[in-house]
Motif scaffolding. Structure first.
Motif, PDB file in Angstrom:
ATOM      1  N   GLU A 122       0.818  -1.224   0.000  1.00 59.40           N
ATOM      2  CA  GLU A 122       0.000   0.000   0.000  1.00 59.40           C
ATOM      3  C   GLU A 122       0.850   1.272   0.000  1.00 59.40           C
ATOM      4  OE1 GLU A 122      -2.610  -0.475   3.401  1.00 59.40           O
ATOM      5  OE2 GLU A 122      -3.701  -2.117   2.456  1.00 59.40           O
ATOM      6  N   PRO A 124       1.650   4.656  -1.211  1.00 54.84           N
ATOM      7  CA  PRO A 124       0.810   5.569  -2.004  1.00 54.84           C
ATOM      8  C   PRO A 124       1.500   5.976  -3.306  1.00 54.84           C
ATOM      9  CG  PRO A 124       1.058   6.357   0.256  1.00 54.84           C
ATOM     10  CD  PRO A 124       2.045   5.239   0.064  1.00 54.84           C
ATOM     11  N   ARG A 130      -0.185  13.895   4.492  1.00 54.04           N
ATOM     12  CA  ARG A 130      -0.954  13.509   5.672  1.00 54.04           C
ATOM     13  C   ARG A 130      -2.166  14.430   5.825  1.00 54.04           C
ATOM     14  NH1 ARG A 130       1.923  10.208   9.331  1.00 54.04           N
ATOM     15  NH2 ARG A 130       0.675  10.883  11.082  1.00 54.04           N
ATOM     16  N   ASP A 134      -4.562  10.653   6.908  1.00 54.17           N
ATOM     17  CA  ASP A 134      -4.146   9.260   6.705  1.00 54.17           C
ATOM     18  C   ASP A 134      -2.840   9.004   7.462  1.00 54.17           C
ATOM     19  OD1 ASP A 134      -3.152   6.813   5.624  1.00 54.17           O
ATOM     20  OD2 ASP A 134      -4.349   7.144   3.822  1.00 54.17           O
ATOM     21  N   HIS A 136      -0.952   6.392   7.204  1.00 53.20           N
ATOM     22  CA  HIS A 136      -0.057   5.480   6.479  1.00 53.20           C
ATOM     23  C   HIS A 136       0.547   6.150   5.241  1.00 53.20           C
ATOM     24  CE1 HIS A 136      -2.355   1.685   8.143  1.00 53.20           C
ATOM     25  NE2 HIS A 136      -1.711   2.341   9.073  1.00 53.20           N
ATOM     26  N   PRO A 137       1.192   7.308   5.398  1.00 47.86           N
ATOM     27  CA  PRO A 137       1.647   8.035   4.198  1.00 47.86           C
ATOM     28  C   PRO A 137       2.835   7.386   3.481  1.00 47.86           C
ATOM     29  CG  PRO A 137       2.433   9.135   6.166  1.00 47.86           C
ATOM     30  CD  PRO A 137       1.531   8.028   6.634  1.00 47.86           C
ATOM     31  N   ASN A 140       2.035   0.756   4.182  1.00 48.19           N
ATOM     32  CA  ASN A 140       1.440   0.167   5.372  1.00 48.19           C
ATOM     33  C   ASN A 140       2.503  -0.257   6.389  1.00 48.19           C
ATOM     34  OD1 ASN A 140       0.190  -1.957   7.136  1.00 48.19           O
ATOM     35  ND2 ASN A 140      -1.596  -1.221   6.022  1.00 48.19           N
ATOM     36  N   HIS A 206      -9.144  -1.227  11.090  1.00 50.26           N
ATOM     37  CA  HIS A 206      -8.043  -0.417  10.593  1.00 50.26           C
ATOM     38  C   HIS A 206      -7.310  -1.265   9.555  1.00 50.26           C
ATOM     39  CE1 HIS A 206      -4.782   2.570  11.050  1.00 50.26           C
ATOM     40  NE2 HIS A 206      -3.920   1.571  11.140  1.00 50.26           N
ATOM     41  N   ARG A 207      -6.484  -0.610   8.759  1.00 52.54           N
ATOM     42  CA  ARG A 207      -5.711  -1.385   7.770  1.00 52.54           C
ATOM     43  C   ARG A 207      -4.496  -2.040   8.438  1.00 52.54           C
ATOM     44  NH1 ARG A 207      -6.115   0.026   1.909  1.00 52.54           N
ATOM     45  NH2 ARG A 207      -7.920   1.386   1.668  1.00 52.54           N
ATOM     46  N   GLU A 225     -12.903   2.000   9.305  1.00 49.51           N
ATOM     47  CA  GLU A 225     -12.407   3.372   9.182  1.00 49.51           C
ATOM     48  C   GLU A 225     -12.490   3.817   7.716  1.00 49.51           C
ATOM     49  OE1 GLU A 225      -8.814   3.861  12.489  1.00 49.51           O
ATOM     50  OE2 GLU A 225      -8.328   3.097  10.515  1.00 49.51           O
ATOM     51  N   ARG A 227     -10.602   6.094   6.347  1.00 49.11           N
ATOM     52  CA  ARG A 227      -9.179   6.147   6.003  1.00 49.11           C
ATOM     53  C   ARG A 227      -8.405   5.756   7.262  1.00 49.11           C
ATOM     54  NH1 ARG A 227      -8.172   8.972   1.412  1.00 49.11           N
ATOM     55  NH2 ARG A 227      -5.995   9.252   1.944  1.00 49.11           N
ATOM     56  N   PRO A 228      -7.165   5.244   7.095  1.00 51.79           N
ATOM     57  CA  PRO A 228      -6.412   4.859   8.304  1.00 51.79           C
ATOM     58  C   PRO A 228      -6.280   6.030   9.281  1.00 51.79           C
ATOM     59  CG  PRO A 228      -5.309   4.049   6.337  1.00 51.79           C
ATOM     60  CD  PRO A 228      -6.411   4.952   5.863  1.00 51.79           C
TER      61      PRO A 228
END
Ligand SMILES: [Zn+2]
Length: 313
Positions: A122, A124, A130, A134, A136-137, A140, A206-207, A225, A227-228
């Protein structure tokens, strides 16, 4: 007189050398941010290290309450192992700074970013921000939930410990290889236990579980959620319920630190089972090491999958 002085000096130098050698051979004091990393560090370091974690396994590792005792632990640390990928960005950087311990500053001689050799999912595409909240920028950060990544973390730790204690290199390498071999054996067992449920669709809060799902054949189709790091909203929950009904999803996995109100209402609306599943060592008290984390979660999952009558081949 000159002779006596130099003799005294020699003695002093000798004493300080002996002292520094003795110190060099003492146990390395390893602080890990999470219990998962502390558990893996113990596998690698054995009795040549003391390992302790800052966060507890039942806490959300993104949002840990920083305590003054954490600063004291970091002051005395030889090594700091962090998950990285900005998992700890909300709480760790000020603690490192306030410890004033040069060894454990980011990039310092005792600092380990455990993610460097791990398979990160994941990541991005395009602009990293951020701004949407999120957490998790950088991809993951829950990568330790694939045992193959546990091996990568062990190698990272072994490399660093060997740099700091060159005389113990073979000790650390032998223990790392042993850990990797035992994990490979356990993975075969876990994979065969999960094989009948391959492709089962689940939702998670959550992811936290993409690496786990990839390794053990689950299909995560949505998240409680939006988004995380962003709490559930009524519209997102409604959309998720509709999607779960459409795809006949019968299992919702929830990390122990999230409120069960929304998951339970999703469960009532869809007939899905809500399962609290720890993503970390220490998440429940039986899970005392890295192997027990997978033993526990896979056993829990299979029990729930049998209950909801998940597909079997
Ligand atoms: Zn996360």
């Amino acid at each position: 007189m000159k002779f006596i002085l130099s003799k005294a000096l020699c003695l002093a130098v000798a004493i300080s050398l002996v002292a520094s050698v003795a110190h060099a051979q003492g146990k390395l004091n390893v602080i890990a941010t999470t219990e998962d990393l502390a558990a893996i560090a113990r596998e690698v370091g054995g009795d040549r290290i003391d390992a302790e974690s800052l966060a507890r396994g039942y806490q959300d590792p993104h949002f840990v309450e920083a305590k003054p005792s954490f600063i004291l632990k970091l002051q005395k640390a030889d090594v700091l192992v962090a998950v990285g990928r900005e998992l700890e960005i909300g709480w760790l950087p000020p603690l490192i700074q306030q410890s004033r311990n040069a060894k454990v500053q980011t990039g310092g001689p005792g600092y380990i970013d455990a993610s460097l050799q791990a398979r990160i999912l994941e990541i991005p595409q395009g602009q990293i921000t951020r701004a949407m909240g999120d957490v998790h920028p950088l991809g993951n950060p829950h990568y330790w939930l694939d045992p193959e990544n546990g091996k990568a973390v062990a190698k990272e730790i072994s490399d660093k410990l060997s740099q700091l204690r060159p005389n113990d290199r073979s000790f650390f390498e032998q223990r790392t290889n042993d850990f990797i071999n035992r994990l490979s054996e356990a993975e075969k067992r876990w994979a065969s236990l999960m094989a009948p449920y391959k492709g089962t669709k689940v939702v998670t809060y959550h992811r936290s579980f993409p690496n786990f799902a990839e390794r053990f054949g689950l299909d995560v189709i949505g998240y409680v959620e939006p988004r995380p790091g962003i709490p559930p909203s009524p519209q997102h929950t409604l959309d998720l319920i509709n999607e779960m009904k459409r795809q006949n999803v019968k299992l919702v996995l929830v990390e122990p630190y999230f409120d069960l109100k929304t998951p339970n209402s999703i469960g009532r609306a869809t007939g899905a089972e809500v399962l609290v599943m720890p993503p970390s060592v220490g998440g429940v008290k039986e899970v005392t090491d890295y192997f027990k984390l997978f033993d526990y979660d896979i056993n829990l999952l299979i029990g729930a999958l049998k209950k909801v009558g998940a597909q079997t081949e």
